[in-house]
Structure formats: structure tokens, C-alpha cells
Motif scaffolding. Structure first.
Motif, short mmCIF file in Angstrom:
data_model
loop_
_atom_site.label_atom_id
_atom_site.label_comp_id
_atom_site.label_asym_id
_atom_site.label_seq_id
_atom_site.Cartn_x
_atom_site.Cartn_y
_atom_site.Cartn_z
N SER A 1 0.30 -2.18 10.02
CA SER A 1 1.37 -1.19 9.92
C SER A 1 0.96 -0.02 9.04
CB SER A 1 2.66 -1.83 9.40
OG SER A 1 2.47 -2.31 8.08
N LEU A 2 0.18 -0.30 8.01
CA LEU A 2 -0.29 0.79 7.15
C LEU A 2 -1.21 1.70 7.93
CD1 LEU A 2 -0.50 2.15 4.42
CD2 LEU A 2 -2.30 0.54 3.80
N ASN B 1 0.81 3.93 10.26
CA ASN B 1 1.50 4.98 9.51
C ASN B 1 0.56 6.07 9.03
OD1 ASN B 1 3.75 3.49 9.93
ND2 ASN B 1 4.17 3.03 7.79
N VAL C 1 -0.28 8.35 11.86
CA VAL C 1 0.84 9.25 12.12
C VAL C 1 0.87 10.38 11.10
CG1 VAL C 1 3.35 9.44 12.09
CG2 VAL C 1 2.26 7.51 13.24
N ILE C 2 0.65 10.03 9.84
CA ILE C 2 0.68 11.04 8.78
C ILE C 2 -0.42 12.07 9.01
CG2 ILE C 2 0.27 11.42 6.32
CD1 ILE C 2 1.68 8.75 5.82
N THR D 1 1.37 12.54 0.21
CA THR D 1 2.00 11.69 1.21
C THR D 1 1.17 10.43 1.46
OG1 THR D 1 2.90 13.65 2.27
CG2 THR D 1 2.97 11.61 3.53
N GLU E 1 2.41 6.63 0.84
CA GLU E 1 2.42 5.64 1.92
C GLU E 1 1.66 4.38 1.51
OE1 GLU E 1 4.32 5.91 4.48
OE2 GLU E 1 3.68 4.00 5.38
N ARG F 1 3.76 2.52 -0.96
CA ARG F 1 4.89 1.84 -0.35
C ARG F 1 4.50 0.47 0.20
NH1 ARG F 1 8.69 3.12 3.45
NH2 ARG F 1 6.97 3.16 4.94
N HIS F 2 3.28 0.39 0.71
CA HIS F 2 2.84 -0.87 1.31
C HIS F 2 2.27 -1.82 0.28
CE1 HIS F 2 3.12 -0.05 5.70
NE2 HIS F 2 3.27 1.16 5.23
N SER G 1 10.11 6.44 4.91
CA SER G 1 8.70 6.68 5.14
C SER G 1 8.20 7.67 4.10
CB SER G 1 8.51 7.26 6.54
OG SER G 1 7.38 8.08 6.61
N TRP H 1 15.61 10.80 7.82
CA TRP H 1 14.47 10.12 8.41
C TRP H 1 14.91 8.96 9.29
CZ3 TRP H 1 9.64 11.20 9.36
CH2 TRP H 1 8.81 10.16 9.82
N ARG I 1 13.72 8.14 13.03
CA ARG I 1 13.09 6.89 13.40
C ARG I 1 13.84 6.22 14.55
NH1 ARG I 1 12.31 1.75 9.62
NH2 ARG I 1 12.02 3.31 8.02
#
Lengths: 263, 346, 298
Positions: free
Chosen positions: B25-26, B29, B32-33, B195, B199, B202-203, B281, B327, B331
Motif C-alpha cells: 500500500s505504501l 501511494n 500516486v504521489i 508529502t 506518507e 503515516r505508514h 492521505s 479528501w 477518495r
């Protein structure tokens, strides 16, 4: 050599003396039932030993080290953990996420903490807990929607995650229906036994105490009323009169009730 | 009775994590970033010159909101981050005017460092406060700085100080039309780095702890973690991020003053952008920053005296109808449109 | 003249305004656990409306007492109107939510209402000195003071006594105190908690409006009044203890007097002093100097 050595602890909150000169010695591998009426000091005892409540005087040492009034975090790292009467979970997350966070404590140092949570090591530990505690069906369910019994199981699983040597289970079966109590205890005690964890559990249901405990600590008004073998405890007249009660052998509402009930 | 494989009984040491630094998942993401920022960078380069300043302001607010978002995830909101905005912004002005230094890198380094230093000191003081008291104590500190700046002639009092155009490795970052595109690109890159950091954070375990604190602090402590430490580190990150945002603001506007940067209303603007974006996010705060700037610019041009009203109504609307921020809407739209099979990670 | 008298009286006058505005804020927090940022906007509205009403009154050459009636009516009408709208349209719907969420809600409402007043009344200053002029001046301790200034001190004292009487002697007031101590228990005892909350909210808003209405004749009423006062009201409430009326009084006195000292001797330290005290109290004794008693839950 005792694992936990509680010596004459007093816990005073304002004018209330919740614990008055309590001394206990716990050896490794013991399974102890902690009983007593509400307000007797059982939870205060657990809070005091695990660092949640202030000990006014006295000493608590674990594995040779003094842990009196240290933070719950420090005490947990020493190897003492506890579960809660009202399950303390991370409500917005799933069971698996709750367990992973609990298991991540084993990640060493600052570097380990910056790596993602879901790495193999943590996931494996969490998966193991899921299997041990029978949580497969609810693995990915948000804990807030789970029924009481499952929440308590998760709570205890999280407690065990840090691989403690001694665990306090605060009323593990409270809030759970009579039928499910034994199931829950089975589910929970087995993994603990396997890990050779010393257990102290607070319980109101004497049948559970009888089945699972080897030794009983009976609290009354902040003091230890009785400390000994479970069968002796349940037969002891003081324990019976002040805590557990006895069978009267009369029908409720009958004339003999009042006479029998008077001690 | 359930059994488990005894081979998995062994305690896993600290090395285990390094075998696999990125989870699925990281990875997704991060991709995407990168894509979003590639798009953003391209758009900024080809956009008309008059858009340069608004874009940089939006990015700067986004950077500050990124830090504040991490705090918000832990249930903490600060009404005093104007303090760090000011520290960052005034650092640039002072470097310019007192030391003749106009290098953008120096500005970022000094501004970020000073904001971090301030954040560390205050962080120690506030790490055990929660809720309203956390918000108010931050407010108090920022107003102390505000009061000082407003009354100090050395720092330009209410007028503030002007900031000369930045230089990048000696090259002047200003053209006849205004900002050099290289400065804009630099800011985009800075925001991108922030960012990415957010991210990854966050993970990480620390990031998850931040979220756990909001759910149940007692439990976090009883698992063996330090809540205070986690709050402190999160706060420090937010201070540095906001400091960097202040530097960018100073460079893009060319002027620093206490009223628009340090006053509690400025802190309120940051709170607005953070809440507007949401916590879902690392891109959410940047979205919040752009929405903030869009709403701000638009209402300034169309109904100059109504900016506050629009902002107020927007906050009320978000809090009451969409507390998870914009957000979460995006999503939901993406999830509804894109058919994705969520594989349960085994 | 920086005499003791000037500094003290200036301090007392400012403290009086602060008290009137802060007592509403602190009681609302005590009863509903909401730090009502919108309180500041109501203050601003009170000031604007009062300035206009006084303008009419003086244009119509009404007698002096009419000004004060005007101020009183303004406070009640503005306070009740905003109190009711904010309470029923917003606060009630968000009941039980996290205190930070509620703080953000009232912050949004503050921005909206404060800027609405900018749109309605324009950006120009409103003057309404008539009541101050009408009451004249008096010489005290070698300095010239306005009687209006003394009247505000009197008003604050009146508000203080009224609050004490209300919360100590009236049934409704006592019920509200019960709600402050424990809302759930109050509900189980049959107290109409919603009515109590509504009443508190409206009462607090009226006091905020009163603060603004009464200060209007002494200043030029401009945009931004609410923004300035609300942070000071926070400071006062926090210093005194959120939820405590006597705390609001002590907090107002401390901050009012300190500010006066700063203004007269080291003007640049004015804001620093106020927020420095707020920060110091929050650091040392976050519950404030006179926190309302909390039952220990063991």
C-alpha cells in the motif's frame, strides 16, 4: 524466588484508603484468582502494581527490580502487562491493526519505528495472535462494532503481544454472558499457559475461580482477607461470609429466609 | 485447541524490518504521489505568470497543513502555529536585511532549523496537554511572539520587513515578469519531499501510534510506548514543516508582517486548510492548501470583504457535514469509479 | 500622569469589560464543555448595534437614560438572537462531539459572524460618544476620569453579584451548577439539561453583547473588535479556571491590571504580558487558579 513482591503498599486518595498495607508474593507460573466485593481494592491493586495509580507508601518489586510508582509504560517493558475490565482498544481500527500495533513494540530503536507497520515481522506476530486467540473471523472487522466477548479477547491478546512474564487480567469475563464465560476463559488461558505467563485474574464468578485458579487472593475493604489454596479459600468462613456467600437451602420469599440470612 | 507453528516462536530482531522497506500500500501511494506532483510540476511550469504567487502560497499552506495534519490525526489541533510561520518568514527577512544573504537554500535551512529549535522547546512544554488546552497554550505562545513583533521597531512592527528575491546558487530567481519559474519548481519539489515524508510517516509505526493516541492513550502506554514522546516528535515535525512554509511564504509574497503570519487568525487559516483537506492521505493537506488559496483568491477578487465569511461558512460546513475533509470525498469518487479488488494481505 | 490612581483605575475599567465578556464564556464552557469562539463575534455585533442605536438616540435628542436603555436593549436583543441561532442551528446538532471539533465549529461561526458584521456595517469606524459626554467627568486623586468609566466598574460588579445570586440563590442557577458538576447525573435526576444549556448559552451571549454595547461609546467601533477581545477572554478564562465565575473575576483583574501597568510603563510589553501570563498559568496550573471542583473518579 518470587517474581512479584508487593510489600505493605498503601494507596490513599484524599480521605479514602483504597489499599491498606497489602503484601503479596507471587511465584513464577502461578495462576491466582483475585476476589472481593466491589470497592474492596482489587482494581486499585492492579492499578497500583501496573503504574496507573499512585502508591502512597510501600514497595513493589518485579524480577528483583523496584517498580514502585514507575510509569505503566516502563513497567510493561519490564514484563508486567494487564488487560482491562472495560476493553481498551483502538476503536477506529480493525482487530488485525490493533494486534499489529501491539506487536510492533518489539521493533527495535528509532529506525524500526520509522519503517512501515505492516512488515513481515510484525504481521507474523499478529497472525500468530489471531490464531492463538481464535480471532480469524473478525480479523478485519473494526473493533468498535464487535460484541463484548470478542472485544475482551482482543484486549487480552493485545496484552500478551508484548510477551510479558506476568499478566493481570481485570475481570476478563465481566460483561460476557454466563454461557460464554467458560469459552472465553478457555480461549484466553490456553495461550497464556503455553507461553508460561504468570496470571493474576480478578473475577467475581467463583466457578471460574474454582476452575482456573490455583491460589486465591481475597480482598476486603482494602486489605487481604485470605491468601491461599483455592479450595481453602472457598471454604474459609470469613471469605464466605464477606465475599462469596453460601447456599441457604431455603426458597426465596419463604418465612425462613430472614432467619437463615442473618449471619 | 488452536495451535501455531513453533518455528514462529522465536523473537524477531530489529533486522527483520530491513528486508522489506516498502509494503504494497505504501508503494502504491508513493507512485500516486509522484504522479500527482509530476502533473503539478508540469502545470506550474506552463501556467501563466500571474499564477506563480498563488501556486506558491497554496503549496506553502499545504506544507504547513501537512505537519498540522499529523497532529490532527492524533486528535490535537494547534491555534498557534502562526508562531512557526513567523519564525520561518522572519528568518528569511533577517537573513536578507541584516546579513545580505539571499540564497533560498540558506533561507530554508535557517528557517527550518530555527522553527525546529523553537518547536523542540515548546514541544517539551506542551507534550502532555490535550484538547482545548493544547490549542490554547499554542495560541498563547504565538500571541507572545505576535505581541513582541508588533511592538518591536527592530522587526518592523506592524509593517514588517520586506524580503528581497531569493537566489539559487547565486542565480537571481526573479525575472521581469515576477517570479522565476525555477523558484516555483523548487517549491513544488519541496512540497513533494514533504508529502513523501508524511506518507512514509503515516505508514510507519510512529505514524500508527499517532493515530492510536487519538483512539486510546491509556492503551498506547500500556503497550509499552511513550505517548509523550510520540506527541513531541509529531509536534516537532509540524513545527519544522510550518517553518519551511513560512520561508516559502516570505519568498513568494516578498513581505513579512505579524498580522498576516503570526496573529492567531493566521494560525486559524492553517487550521482551516488542515481540516478542509482531511487526514486520509499525505496529499489531503496539499489539497487543503490549494482549496484554501483558491477560495481565498476568488473571494478576495469578487467580494473583497467577504473572505472571512466564506472561510467561516466553509469551516462550519466541513465540520458539520464532512468532518473527514475533502479528501474523503475524492477518495470515495475514485473508489466508486475505479474497480479495485482489495486483496487481503496475507 | 502615571500615578498609581491612573494605572489602577485604567486597570479596573479594562478588567470590568473583560469580566463581563469572560464570565459568559467561562460559564458556557463549564456547562457545555464548549469554548465558544463565536462569543467574540457577538461582542462585536453588540458594539456596532449599540453605536448605531446611540447614534439614533442622540440624533433624536433623547435624555441620558435613553442611552442606557438602548445599550441594555441592544445587549438583550443581539445576545438573545445570536444565542438562539447559534445554539439551535449549530451547537445543539453537534452535541456530544469531541471538544476540539466543537472548538473548530465555533471558530468557523466566529469568522462568519465577525465578517458578516463587516459586510453589514461596513469598514468605517462608528462613534457614539454621547453617553460618555453626558455623564461628565470627575477628578479623582489628581486625575480626570470619566463617570462612564466608573459606571462600567459598577456594571461589572453588578454582573458579578447577579451571577453569584443567580447561581447560589435561584433554583435554576443551582440546577445549572448541577449540570456543570455532572451532566449525566443531572439528567438522571430529571433536570432538563437542554433547557439549562440553552439558557446558559443565551445568558452568556447576552453578556458578550453587553460587553460590546457598553464599550462602544468609549472607542471607535471598527472591524476586528471581536478578534481582539476573544483572545483576551480566553486568557482571562484560562487564568481563572474554565467554568469558574470567581476565576473569571480574578483573571480579569490580574490581566486588566497587568495590562494597565504595561501600557503605562512599558507599552511594548502589553500583549506580551497578557499572553505570557496565560502561557505561564497554562504551564503551571492548567486548570486555572480557581478551577471548579471536580469529583475524583478512582
Amino acid at each position: 524466588m518470587s517474581l512479584l513482591h508487593v510489600s505493605e503498599i498503601v494507596c490513599r486518595f484524599g480521605f479514602v484508603t483504597a489499599l491498606d498495607s497489602v503484601s503479596v508474593e507471587v511465584k513464577e507460573g502461578e495462576v491466582i484468582g483475585v476476589v472481593g466485593a466491589n470497592g474492596a481494592g482489587k482494581t486499585t491493586f492492579v492499578n497500583a502494581v501496573t503504574g496507573h495509580s499512585q502508591v502512597t507508601s510501600g514497595n513493589v518489586s518485579f524480577d528483583g527490580e523496584n517498580i514502585t510508582n514507575r510509569s505503566s509504560r516502563a513497567i510493561c517493558r519490564k514484563g508486567v502487562a494487564r488487560s482491562f475490565q472495560v476493553s481498551q482498544l483502538f476503536g477506529s481500527m480493525t482487530v488485525f491493526e490493533n494486534l499489529m500495533i501491539s506487536c510492533a513494540i518489539h521493533r527495535g530503536g528509532a529506525g524500526g519505528r520509522l519503517l512501515p507497520l505492516e512488515l513481515t515481522d510484525t504481521r507474523d506476530l499478529a497472525r500468530r495472535l489471531v490464531t492463538e486467540f481464535g480471532l480469524e473471523n473478525v480479523r478485519d472487522t473494526q473493533v468498535n462494532v464487535l460484541p463484548q466477548g470478542v472485544r475482551k479477547t482482543v484486549d487480552i491478546a493485545m496484552t500478551v503481544a508484548s510477551e510479558p512474564k506476568l499478566v493481570f487480567l481485570d475481570e476478563p469475563t465481566s460483561g460476557v454472558s454466563r454461557k460464554e464465560k467458560f469459552e472465553l476463559m478457555e480461549q484466553v488461558v490456553e495461550p497464556l499457559r503455553h507461553r508460561q505467563v504468570t496470571i493474576l485474574f480478578v473475577e467475581h464468578d467463583m466457578d471460574i475461580v474454582e476452575k482456573y485458579a490455583q491460589r486465591v487472593l481475597a480482598f476486603f475493604e482494602g486489605r487481604i482477607l485470605f491468601d491461599g489454596e483455592v479450595n481453602d479459600a472457598l471454604a474459609n468462613s470469613e471469605v464466605v461470609s464477606k465475599i462469596t456467600g453460601r447456599e441457604l437451602g431455603v426458597r426465596a420469599g419463604s418465612k425462613d429466609c430472614g432467619r437463615e440470612a442473618a449471619f | 485447541m488452536k495451535t501455531w507453528d513453533p518455528r514462529s516462536d522465536s523473537k524477531i530482531g530489529p533486522d527483520a524490518g530491513r528486508k522489506q522497506g516498502l509494503t504494497r500500500s505504501l508503494r502504491i501511494n508513493l507512485v500516486v504521489i509522484v504522479a500527482v506532483y509530476a502533473l503539478l510540476g508540469t502545470v506550474s511550469m506552463i501556467a501563466a505568470d500571474w499564477l506563480d504567487t498563488p501556486i506558491m502560497i497554496a503549496l506553502s499552506i499545504g506544507i504547513a497543513a501537512s505537519g498540522l495534519m499529523l497532529l490532527w490525526r492524533s486528535g490535537l489541533i494547534s491555534f498557534g502555529h502562526g508562531l512557526y510561520l513567523g519564525v520561518g518568514a522572519y528568518s528569511v527577512a533577517i537573513l536578507n536585511q541584516w546579513y545580505g544573504v539571499s540564497s533560498v537554500f540558506a533561507a530554508l535551512a535557517v528557517g527550518g532549523f530555527l522553527a525546529g529549535l523553537t518547536g523542540a522547546v515548546i514541544g517539551v512544554l506542551i507534550q502532555r496537554y490535550r484538547g482545548i488546552f493544547f490549542a490554547m497554550l499554542n495560541l498563547a505562545f504565538s500571541m507572545v511572539l505576535y505581541g513582541y513583533l508588533v511592538n518591536s521597531n527592530m522587526f518592523g512592527s506592524t509593517e514588517g520587513l520586506s524580503v528581497s528575491p531569493g537566489t539559487l546558487l547565486g542565480i537571481d530567481l526573479v525575472t521581469s515578469e515576477g517570479h522565476d519559474k525555477r523558484l516555483v519548481l523548487l517549491v513544488v519539489v519541496l512540497c513533494f519531499l514533504v508529502t513523501i515524508f508524511v506518507e512514509v510517516w503515516r505508514h510507519s509505526v510512529m505514524g500508527w501510534l499517532g493515530r492510536s493516541i487519538r483512539d486510546n492513550e491509556v492503551r498506547v502506554q500500556y503497550l509499552g510506548y511513550s505517548v509523550a514522546q510520540t506527541v513531541f516528535v509529531t509536534y516537532l515535525i509540524s513545527a519544522v514543516a510550518t517553518g519551511l512554509a513560512g520561508v516559502v511564504l516570505a519568498l513568494s509574497i516578498g513581505q513579512v508582517d505579524p498580522g498576516s503570519m503570526v496573529n492567531w487568525t493566521a494560525s486559524g487559516d492553517l487550521v482551516f486548510a488542515t481540516v478542509l483537506g482531511g487526514t486520509g492521505s499525505a496529499l489531503a493537506p496539499v489539497l487543503g492548501g490549494f482549496c484554501y488559496e483558491a477560495i481565498h483568491s476568488t473571494s478576495m477578487q469578487l467580494f473583497p470583504s467577504s473572505w472571512g465569511l466564506v472561510m467561516g461558512v466553509a469551516i462550519v460546513a466541513i465540520i458539520m457535514a464532512l468532518p473527514t475533509g475533502l479528501w474523503s470525498v475524492i477518495r470515495r469518487i475514485i473508489k466508486a469509479r475505479v474497480f479495485s479488488v482489495k486483496k487481503v494481505e496475507q | 500622569m502615571h500615578t498609581f490612581v491612573t494605572v489602577a483605575l485604567d486597570g479596573l475599567e479594562f478588567a470590568s469589560y473583560l469580566f463581563i465578556v469572560s464570565v459568559g464564556l467561562t460559564v458556557i464552557f463549564g456547562v457545555m464543555r464548549i469554548l465558544n469562539v463565536a462569543h467574540g463575534a457577538v461582542y462585536g455585533w453588540g458594539a456596532y448595534v449599540a453605536a448605531i442605536v446611540i447614534g439614533w438616540a442622540s440624533a433624536a435628542a433623547l435624555p441620558v437614560w435613553a442611552y442606557f436603555v438602548g445599550i441594555g436593549l441592544t445587549s438583550v436583543v443581539v445576545g438573545a438572537a445570536f444565542g438562539l441561532i447559534v445554539y439551535f442551528a449549530f451547537v445543539r446538532r453537534m452535541e456530544g462531539q469531541d471538544e476540539v471539533i466543537l472548538l473548530l465549529l465555533t471558530f468557523g461561526l466566529f469568522l462568519a459572524l465577525e465578517n458578516l458584521s463587516l459586510l453589514v456595517f461596513g469598514g468605517t469606524s462608528h462613534y457614539s460618544f454621547a453617553p460618555v459626554m453626558a455623564l461628565g467627568r470627575v477628578t479623582v486623586g489628581g486625575t480626570l476620569r470619566t463617570n462612564y468609566g466608573f459606571s462600567i466598574i459598577g456594571l461589572a460588579a453588578l454582573v458579578g453579584v447577579a451571577c453569584w445570586y443567580f447561581f447560589d440563590r435561584t433554583r435554576t442557577g443551582r440546577l445549572i451548577r448541577v449540570v456543570i458538576y455532572d451532566r449525566e447525573v443531572a439528567e438522571t435526576l430529571g433536570v432538563n439539561v437542554n433547557a439549562m444549556q440553552c439558557l446558559t448559552f443565551i445568558g452568556g451571549s447576552v453578556l458578550a453583547a453587553l460587553g460590546g454595547a457598553y464599550i462602544a461609546p468609549t472607542i471607535s467601533v471598527q472591524p476586528g473588535l471581536g478578534t481582539q477581545i476573544i483572545v483576551m477572554a480566553f486568557a482571562v478564562s484560562v487564568v481563572g479556571g474554565l467554568g469558574s465565575i470567581s476565576g473569571a473575576m480574578i483573571g480579569a483583574l490580574i490581566i486588566g491590571l497587568l495590562r494597565s501597568v504595561a501600557i503605562h510603563f512599558v507599552p511594548s510589553l502589553e500583549l506580551f504580558v497578557i499572553y505570557g501570563v496565560m502561557a505561564a498559568v497554562l504551564l503551571v496550573r492548567p486548570e486555572g487558579l480557581f478551577p471548579p471542583p471536580k469529583a475524583r473518579s478512582i
